[in-house]
Design a protein around this motif. Structure first.
Motif, PDB file in Angstrom:
ATOM      1  N   GLN A 106       6.791   8.376   2.737  1.00  0.00           N
ATOM      2  CA  GLN A 106       5.923   8.284   1.563  1.00  0.00           C
ATOM      3  C   GLN A 106       5.007   9.497   1.454  1.00  0.00           C
ATOM      4  O   GLN A 106       4.728   9.987   0.346  1.00  0.00           O
ATOM      5  CB  GLN A 106       5.083   7.005   1.618  1.00  0.00           C
TER       6      GLN A 106
ATOM      7  N   VAL B 239      -5.811   5.259   3.130  1.00  0.00           N
ATOM      8  CA  VAL B 239      -4.898   4.155   3.440  1.00  0.00           C
ATOM      9  C   VAL B 239      -5.381   3.497   4.726  1.00  0.00           C
ATOM     10  O   VAL B 239      -5.512   4.161   5.759  1.00  0.00           O
ATOM     11  CB  VAL B 239      -3.446   4.653   3.595  1.00  0.00           C
TER      12      VAL B 239
ATOM     13  N   ILE C  22       8.148   4.747   7.490  1.00  0.00           N
ATOM     14  CA  ILE C  22       7.921   4.554   6.057  1.00  0.00           C
ATOM     15  C   ILE C  22       6.755   5.415   5.579  1.00  0.00           C
ATOM     16  O   ILE C  22       6.823   6.065   4.528  1.00  0.00           O
ATOM     17  CB  ILE C  22       7.663   3.067   5.752  1.00  0.00           C
ATOM     18  N   LEU C  23       5.683   5.441   6.361  1.00  0.00           N
ATOM     19  CA  LEU C  23       4.525   6.252   5.994  1.00  0.00           C
ATOM     20  C   LEU C  23       4.891   7.728   5.934  1.00  0.00           C
ATOM     21  O   LEU C  23       4.472   8.451   5.012  1.00  0.00           O
ATOM     22  CB  LEU C  23       3.401   6.034   7.011  1.00  0.00           C
TER      23      LEU C  23
ATOM     24  N   ASP D  64       0.834  -1.213   0.000  1.00  0.00           N
ATOM     25  CA  ASP D  64       0.000   0.000   0.000  1.00  0.00           C
ATOM     26  C   ASP D  64       0.861   1.254   0.000  1.00  0.00           C
ATOM     27  O   ASP D  64       0.485   2.269  -0.595  1.00  0.00           O
ATOM     28  CB  ASP D  64      -0.916   0.002   1.220  1.00  0.00           C
ATOM     29  N   MET D  65       1.998   1.208   0.666  1.00  0.00           N
ATOM     30  CA  MET D  65       2.890   2.359   0.651  1.00  0.00           C
ATOM     31  C   MET D  65       3.439   2.622  -0.748  1.00  0.00           C
ATOM     32  O   MET D  65       3.577   3.766  -1.178  1.00  0.00           O
ATOM     33  CB  MET D  65       4.041   2.143   1.632  1.00  0.00           C
TER      34      MET D  65
END
Length: 323
Positions: free
Chosen positions: A219, A192, A215-216, A163-164
């Motif tokens: 992104q 998300v 990570i989110l 999804d990322m």
């Protein structure tokens, strides 16, 4: 003493469970300024977005974090990234406010489209996209992030990582969907859900969730940069991190409540769609007439009576005749 502490915890527990999300303005054009303010409710978020896009809100919002510095330069687009965090705090860079989740972000989108979409003076694209790597066929921009604690071959880690990657790919597709080339205005909502699944499995303090948050965050920075590139910085980018799960019951505000409450609220007068044009005509005509009167007055005050005016010339001759 122990009873008082327990009573205080029980008293404030419902409040903390509601005032739990966060909303961050990762980028705003020069025509908008977001300053310090308190918690914003999701039921007021559609009015804030509408005011940012140049519309007059239907009802006054108590939230005072938005200042419109240039009412004639509305942004070309507004992009809202909704992340169902399940209790994880992302803490993005930008103007961050608490988010009181008394409605869902889906309801914010539908109210914005239903109420303000019919008042649009130019073509406006409303698009709600659920970022789901499994349901997407476009893999051209996929680039899975490097991981240490998350396992790509294990669920729900794999769903989150894909999804990322799909989030960035979806941001790339905005350029193809945008109506900016035709003079339109865009409203994109990207949703998300996979972070919430990680939190439910590992917990908010786990290394997996900590890495997922990092990570989110990276992104979302990439998405913001892409939106700025597509719209030449003339875009409002907002990230809404919800803490409550979507299975919880939330207080909603239906569209019909607007008409029912208008009779009881001290609302401002509702103007027609021609009001901006009429206002500009009257404003600039008044300025031109005022400058014309000023220029005429200055010209008459500096006039040479012996050469420029027959009135002064006749007055001067009469004065000589009397003498």
């Amino acid at each position: 003493m122990a009873r008082q502490v327990i009573f205080a915890l029980l008293l404030f527990a419902p409040i903390s469970s509601v005032l739990c999300g966060e909303v961050t303005v990762t980028h705003a054009p020069s025509s908008l300024r977001f300053g310090s303010a308190g918690v914003v409710r999701t039921t007021d978020l559609d009015d804030v977005l509408a005011a940012s896009l140049g519309y007059t809100p239907i009802q006054s919002s108590p939230w005072r974090g938005l200042t419109i510095t240039s009412p004639f330069a509305s942004p070309s687009a507004a992009v809202v990234v909704e992340v169902r965090g399940g209790g994880a705090s992302v803490r993005l860079e930008g103007a961050t406010y608490g988010l009181k989740e008394d409605a869902t972000i889906d309801e914010v989108f539908h109210r914005l489209k239903t109420i303000y979409g019919v008042r649009a003076q130019r073509h406006t694209l409303f698009k709600h996209i659920n970022v789901d790597a499994q349901g997407s066929e476009d893999n051209t921009h996929y680039s899975l992030p490097d991981t240490r604690a998350l396992n790509i071959s294990k669920e729900p880690d794999s769903s989150f990582l894909r999804d990322m990657a799909a989030l960035v790919s979806t941001a790339h597709s905005v350029a193809d969907l945008s109506s900016k080339a035709h003079g339109g205005q865009d409203v994109f909502f990207l949703q998300v859900d996979s972070l919430e699944q990680l939190v439910s499995v590992y917990g908010t303090d786990s290394p997996q969730v900590s890495e997922a948050v990092d990570i989110l965050r990276s992104q979302l920075v990439r998405v913001t940069d892409l939106m700025r590139q597509i719209y030449n910085d003339d875009v409002l980018v907002v990230a809404a991190i919800g803490e409550q799960t979507h299975t919880h019951t939330r207080k909603t505000r239906s569209i019909l409540q607007y008409t029912k409450q208008q009779a009881d609220l001290n609302l401002n007068t509702e103007y027609s769609a021609d009001y901006p044009a009429i206002f500009n005509i009257i404003l600039w005509l008044s300025i031109i007439l005022a400058l014309s009167v000023l220029a005429t007055s200055v010209a008459m005050a500096t006039m040479d009576p012996g050469r420029d005016s027959i009135i002064y010339r006749m007055t001067t001759m009469r004065m000589k005749k009397d003498n």
